[in-house]
Design an enzyme around this catalytic site. Structure first.
Site, PDB file in Angstrom:
ATOM      1  N   CYS A   6      56.708  65.001  37.195  1.00 26.91           N
ATOM      2  CA  CYS A   6      57.981  65.020  36.509  1.00 26.91           C
ATOM      3  C   CYS A   6      58.139  66.273  35.665  1.00 26.91           C
ATOM      4  CB  CYS A   6      58.063  63.822  35.593  1.00 26.91           C
ATOM      5  SG  CYS A   6      57.272  62.393  36.288  1.00 26.91           S
ATOM      6  N   ARG A  31      60.726  70.532  40.513  1.00 30.26           N
ATOM      7  CA  ARG A  31      59.517  69.715  40.530  1.00 30.26           C
ATOM      8  C   ARG A  31      59.737  68.398  41.278  1.00 30.26           C
ATOM      9  NH1 ARG A  31      56.119  71.602  36.540  1.00 30.26           N
ATOM     10  NH2 ARG A  31      55.130  69.614  36.149  1.00 30.26           N
ATOM     11  N   TRP A  78      59.846  61.442  39.004  1.00 33.40           N
ATOM     12  CA  TRP A  78      59.715  61.449  40.463  1.00 33.40           C
ATOM     13  C   TRP A  78      58.734  60.349  40.827  1.00 33.40           C
ATOM     14  CZ3 TRP A  78      56.189  62.335  44.465  1.00 33.40           C
ATOM     15  CH2 TRP A  78      56.723  62.782  45.679  1.00 33.40           C
ATOM     16  N   ASN A 104      54.411  62.785  31.788  1.00 30.70           N
ATOM     17  CA  ASN A 104      54.176  63.279  33.143  1.00 30.70           C
ATOM     18  C   ASN A 104      52.704  63.044  33.438  1.00 30.70           C
ATOM     19  OD1 ASN A 104      53.911  64.793  35.483  1.00 30.70           O
ATOM     20  ND2 ASN A 104      53.951  66.769  34.414  1.00 30.70           N
ATOM     21  N   GLY A 105      52.401  62.348  34.532  1.00 34.15           N
ATOM     22  CA  GLY A 105      50.996  62.108  34.861  1.00 34.15           C
ATOM     23  C   GLY A 105      50.761  60.651  35.194  1.00 34.15           C
ATOM     24  N   GLU A 487      51.512  77.793  59.307  1.00 33.92           N
ATOM     25  CA  GLU A 487      52.462  77.912  58.197  1.00 33.92           C
ATOM     26  C   GLU A 487      53.906  77.746  58.697  1.00 33.92           C
ATOM     27  OE1 GLU A 487      52.635  77.717  55.216  1.00 33.92           O
ATOM     28  OE2 GLU A 487      54.467  78.736  54.603  1.00 33.92           O
ATOM     29  N   LYS A 491      56.676  74.922  57.530  1.00 35.67           N
ATOM     30  CA  LYS A 491      58.024  75.212  57.020  1.00 35.67           C
ATOM     31  C   LYS A 491      59.053  74.369  57.759  1.00 35.67           C
ATOM     32  CE  LYS A 491      57.322  76.674  54.096  1.00 35.67           C
ATOM     33  NZ  LYS A 491      56.093  77.029  53.528  1.00 35.67           N
ATOM     34  N   GLU A 494      58.720  70.486  56.955  1.00 40.57           N
ATOM     35  CA  GLU A 494      58.995  69.986  55.605  1.00 40.57           C
ATOM     36  C   GLU A 494      60.467  70.048  55.227  1.00 40.57           C
ATOM     37  OE1 GLU A 494      57.152  72.053  52.306  1.00 40.57           O
ATOM     38  OE2 GLU A 494      57.212  73.935  53.392  1.00 40.57           O
ATOM     39  N   HIS A 510      44.096  71.698  76.656  1.00 39.52           N
ATOM     40  CA  HIS A 510      43.022  70.705  76.546  1.00 39.52           C
ATOM     41  C   HIS A 510      43.548  69.346  76.106  1.00 39.52           C
ATOM     42  CE1 HIS A 510      40.011  73.671  77.466  1.00 39.52           C
ATOM     43  NE2 HIS A 510      40.563  74.495  76.588  1.00 39.52           N
ATOM     44  N   LYS A 605      57.655  70.144  44.051  1.00 39.11           N
ATOM     45  CA  LYS A 605      57.140  71.506  44.069  1.00 39.11           C
ATOM     46  C   LYS A 605      55.711  71.589  43.578  1.00 39.11           C
ATOM     47  CE  LYS A 605      57.631  76.002  44.460  1.00 39.11           C
ATOM     48  NZ  LYS A 605      57.538  76.504  45.854  1.00 39.11           N
TER      49      LYS A 605
HETATM   50  C1  F6R Z   1      54.804  74.089  51.253  1.00 39.29           C
HETATM   51  C2  F6R Z   1      54.273  74.130  49.903  1.00 39.29           C
HETATM   52  C3  F6R Z   1      53.040  73.361  49.610  1.00 39.29           C
HETATM   53  C4  F6R Z   1      52.179  74.087  48.574  1.00 39.29           C
HETATM   54  C5  F6R Z   1      51.003  73.208  48.157  1.00 39.29           C
HETATM   55  C6  F6R Z   1      50.081  73.926  47.188  1.00 39.29           C
HETATM   56  O1  F6R Z   1      55.932  74.896  51.405  1.00 39.29           O
HETATM   57  O2  F6R Z   1      54.831  74.745  49.037  1.00 39.29           O
HETATM   58  O3  F6R Z   1      52.312  73.111  50.767  1.00 39.29           O
HETATM   59  O4  F6R Z   1      51.733  75.296  49.111  1.00 39.29           O
HETATM   60  O5  F6R Z   1      51.481  72.031  47.573  1.00 39.29           O
HETATM   61  O6  F6R Z   1      50.749  74.322  46.049  1.00 39.29           O
HETATM   62  P1  F6R Z   1      50.199  75.480  45.129  1.00 39.29           P
HETATM   63  O7  F6R Z   1      50.228  76.741  45.907  1.00 39.29           O
HETATM   64  O8  F6R Z   1      51.118  75.499  43.952  1.00 39.29           O
HETATM   65  O9  F6R Z   1      48.800  75.095  44.764  1.00 39.29           O
END
Ligand code: F6R
Length: 610
Positions: A6, A31, A78, A104-105, A487, A491, A494, A510, A605
Site C-alpha cells: 500500500c 504501488r 491493495w 503497510n505490511g 523479458e 511484458k 503482464e 523438444h 509496482k
Molecule cells: C515487471 C516488473 C516486475 C519487477 C519485479 C522486481 O514489469 O516490473 O517483474 O521487475 O517485481 O522488482 P524490483 O526490480 O523493484 O525488485
C-alpha cells in the site's frame, strides 16, 4: 491475512492537508491499490474520516468542502485476499475513536495478539491493522500509558517476521504523527513549519526536496516544527537530512496517455544519463574503486533479482563473464532465498532491483550479510532498503518509473551492468574490456532506441494484426536473445493478458512445438551471428505448422521480409535495442484491448511481501 504494497502519506502543520494527502496518494497509485482513505483533524475538535473502494477519484468525489484539517494521514490499500471494502480500507480506528492508524505490511502474529489481549473487543474489519490500533488504545486507556509508550509496547509485541510502516494519530495530541517501520518503506519529508511522511519521496516532492531516513526499530514523533527519532530503548537518534533533486514533474504523465509510453520514450535519454554519470571524457568508467577491489577478490559473481530485474541479470551475466572472466550465476531471489546452491569460496553478490524494496530480494540480502559476503545493489531508488543494506550502491538514474510494467529500469539495469563489467574488466586488465568502447556504443544505442520509439505506428499495426486476438504467443531466441525473449514475454503477458512464453528456440522441438497451431504468433529475436541461422531454422519449423511469425533482427543479419530491423551495436548490447519493440508491442496490444496499461490487474509496482 491480507497482503499489501500500500501507499502511505501523512502531513502535519498545514491547512492544505487534504489536498496534500490526496495528491500524495495519487503519486503512490503506481504501488497498486483497490481502496483509499484519509483521516484529518483540524485541532479544534473536528475530525473527518473518508474511505472509498476503487480509484482515488471516488475518494476525491466524497470530500465535501467542510472536510479540512492541519494534520492527517492517507492510505491506498491493495488486497490480495478478502474483498476490498470501506470497512477494510484504512485508516483504521479504535472503538473509542481516539486513535487512527494506517499500515503497510503484514502483522504475522495478529491472531495471537487479538486472542491474548483483545478478547471481547468488537472488530469492524478483518484486518491485522485494526488489531494494532485497538491494542494501542487498550494500553493507553486501561494501563494508563502515554501514546508513545503504548505504541512502543505494541511494536515490541509484533513478531520479527512481520513487516510494517505505521503512521498513528491520537485525537488528544492532534498535531502529532507517531511513525515506525520494519522492512516496509517509509521516510520523513522535512518542510518549513510543516512535516510529512510517505512511502516514497515522489509523494512529497511538491512540498519538499529535503528528506530524512527512518530505520527499522525506531519510533519517530513528527510535529509541525519538530522531528524526534528514538530507538526502541528510548535513545535519541541524530539523523542528517538528504536532498532529492528530482523535479516533481518527473513523476507526471504530461501529455502521455499512459506512464508506460512515456517511460519507453525516455530510454534514449536514460542511456545518455548513464553515460554522463558513469563514463568520463575518455570513456573510462567512473566506479567506486573499493567496490572494484572487493569484486576483484571474488571467484564468482551471483546476480539476484525478481521478474524483469532477474531478466536484466541474465543479460548482465554474459557481460561479466566476457569482460571480466569471472564466472557469473543469476538467480531468482525467491528461489535463492530458500534453496541456496553450493557456494563458491569467495562470492560477490549483485542485487538488481528497480525499487530497492522487493521483499524476496531483501530476504537474500539479509542472509548474504549474515554470512559476511560482500554485496552491491543496483537500484533506481536512492536510500531504498536494499541500497542502504548492501555494502555498495550503483544508481540507475532512470528517473521515477511509475507504470507497473518495467521498461526504462530494465534497459538502465543492463546499461549499468555494462558499465560495471567494463570497469571490473579494465581493473583486472582483461583485453576485451579495454577494447569495448562503451561510451561510443551507448551513444549508438541511444540513437537506435530513438529510431525504434519513433516507429510506433508500425509496431501498433503489428500488434493489432498479430497479437490482438490470440490467447497465446511465443518469443523465441538463443543465448542473449533468449534472455530478451523472457523479458519480452513477461511484458506481453503482464499488461495484455496474452499467455506468452519466452523460449530457447532450439528447445521448442523438444515438446512445446505441439502448442503451435494456425496463426499462433511466434516472435523471433535474432541479434547474434553465431545463432542467427539456427533460430531462423527454428522459425521455419513453426511456419510450417501454421504460426504467424514476426522477426526482430539486427541490421547486418536482416533479410528482406524481416518485420523489425534493429541498428547494429556491439553484440553484448543488442538487448538494449531488441527489447524496445517488444515493450511497444505489449503496450499496443494492451491499449488495443482497452486495458489499463499502467495498472494491470493483480499486480503492484513494489512487491514488499514474500
Ligand atoms: C515487471 C516488473 C516486475 C519487477 C519485479 C522486481 O514489469 O516490473 O517483474 O521487475 O517485481 O522488482 P524490483 O526490480 O523493484 O525488485
Amino acid at each position: 491475512m491480507e497482503m499489501r504494497m500500500c501507499g502511505i502519506v501523512g502531513v502535519t502543520g498545514t491547512n492544505q492537508s487534504v489536498s496534500i494527502l490526496i495528491e500524495g496518494l495519487e503519486r503512490l497509485e503506481y504501488r497498486g491499490y483497490d481502496s483509499a482513505g484519509i483521516y484529518v483533524n483540524d485541532q479544534s475538535g473536528n475530525d473527518y474520516l473518508v474511505k472509498r473502494v476503487g480509484r482515488i477519484v471516488n475518494l476525491k468525489n466524497a470530500i465535501t468542502p467542510e472536510i479540512s484539517g492541519s494534520t492527517g494521514i492517507g492510505h491506498t490499500r491493495w488486497a490480495t485476499h478478502g474483498v476490498p471494502s470501506e470497512t477494510n480500507a484504512h485508516p483504521h480506528f479504535s472503538n473509542d475513536e481516539r486513535f487512527y492508524l494506517v499500515h503497510n505490511g503484514v502483522i504475522e502474529n495478529f491472531k495471537q495478539l487479538k486472542e491474548e489481549y483483545l478478547s471481547g473487543v468488537e472488530f469492524k474489519s478483518d484486518t491485522d491493522t485494526e488489531v494494532i490500533v485497538q491494542l494501542i488504545d487498550r494500553f493507553v486507556v486501561e494501563y494508563n500509558m502515554d501514546t508513545q509508550a503504548a505504541f512502543l509496547k505494541v511494536l515490541r509485541l509484533v513478531s520479527d517476521d512481520s513487516s510494517y510502516a505505521f503512521v498513528l494519530m491520537d485525537r488528544e495530541t492532534p498535531d502529532t504523527l507517531f511513525v515506525a517501520k520494519n522492512k516496509s518503506p517509509l521516510l520523513v519529508g522535512v518542510g518549513d513549519g510543516f512535516n510529512l511522511v510517505a512511502s516514497d519521496a515522489v509523494a512529497m516532492l511538491k512540498q519538499t526536496h529535503t528528506f530524512m531516513e527512518i530505520q527499522d526499530q525506531e519510533i519517530v514523533v513528527v510535529k509541525p516544527a519538530e522531528i524526534l527519532i528514538t530507538d526502541f530503548d528510548g535513545n535519541e537518534m541524530k539523523r542528517d537530512t538528504f536532498q532529492v533533486e528530482m523535479d516533481a514533474s518527473a513523476a507526471d504523465k504530461g501529455t502521455y496517455p499512459f506512464y508506460m509510453l512515456k517511460e519507453v520514450d525516455e530510454q534514449p535519454a536514460v542511456m545518455r544519463k548513464i553515460v554522463q554519470n558513469y563514463l568520463n571524457e575518455d570513456g573510462d568508467p567512473v566506479v567506486d574503486s573499493q567496490l572494484l577491489e572487493s569484486i576483484k577478490e571474488a571467484d564468482r559473481i551471483y546476480i539476484i533479482g525478481a521478474g524483469t530485474s532477474y531478466h536484466a541479470g541474465l543479460v548482465g551475466a554474459k557481460m561479466f563473464e566476457q569482460l571480466t572472466n569471472i564466472p557469473t550465476e543469476v538467480h531468482i531471489s525467491s528461489e535463492f532465498a530458500y534453496e541456496q546452491p553450493i557456494m563458491s569460496k569467495k562470492p560477490f553478490f549483485i542485487f538488481l532491483t528497480q525499487s530497492g524494496e522487493t521483499a524476496d530480494s531483501r530476504e537474500v540480502l539479509v542472509n548474504v550479510k549474515k554470512q559476511g559476503w560482500p554485496s552491491l545493489t543496483i537500484t533506481n531508488v536512492p536510500k531504498s532498503t536494499l541500497s542502504r543494506e548492501a555494502d555498495y550502491t550503483m544508481l540507475l538514474h532512470a528517473g521515477p518509473e511509475i507504470a507497473v510494467a518495467s521498461t526504462k529500469a530494465y534497459t538502465a539495469q543492463v546499461a549499468v551492468e555494462a558499465v560495471l563489467a567494463k570497469a571490473i574488466g579494465e581493473y583486472l586488465k582483461h583485453p576485451r574490456a579495454a577494447e569495448f568502447d562503451l561510451k561510443h556504443q551507448l551513444g549508438l544505442v541511444a540513437v537506435g532506441m530513438q529510431a525504434l520509439v519513433d516507429s510506433k505506428e508500425k509496431l501498433e499495426s503489428v500488434a493489432s494484426r498479430y497479437l490482438s486476438k490470440p490467447r497465446n504467443a511465443f518469443y523465441i531466441g538463443r543465448g542473449t536473445d533468449w534472455s530478451v525473449a523472457l523479458e519480452s514475454a513477461l511484458k506481453l503477458k503482464e499488461i495484455s493478458y496474452v499467455q506468452a512464453e519466452g523460449f530457447a528456440s532450439g528447445e521448442l522441438k523438444h515438446g512445446t512445438i505441439a502448442l503451435i497451431e494456425s496463426q499462433t504468433p511466434v516472435i523471433g529475436i535474432i541479434t547474434q551471428d553465431r545463432t542467427a541461422g539456427l533460430t531462423r531454422s527454428n522459425l521455419q519449423e513453426v511456419i510450417s505448422r501454421g504460426a504467424s511469425v514476426i522477426t526482430i533482427v539486427t541490421k547486418h543479419l536482416a533479410q528482406t521480409d524481416d518485420t523489425i530491423v534493429l541498428p547494429d551495436v556491439d553484440p553484448l548490447l543488442t538487448p538494449l535495442l531488441s527489447v524496445v519493440p517488444a515493450q511497444l508491442l505489449a503496450y499496443y496490444t494492451s491499449l488495443g484491448k482497452g486495458l489499463d496499461v499502467d495498472k494491470p490487474r493483480n499486480l503492484a509496482k513494489s512487491v514488499t511481501v514474500q
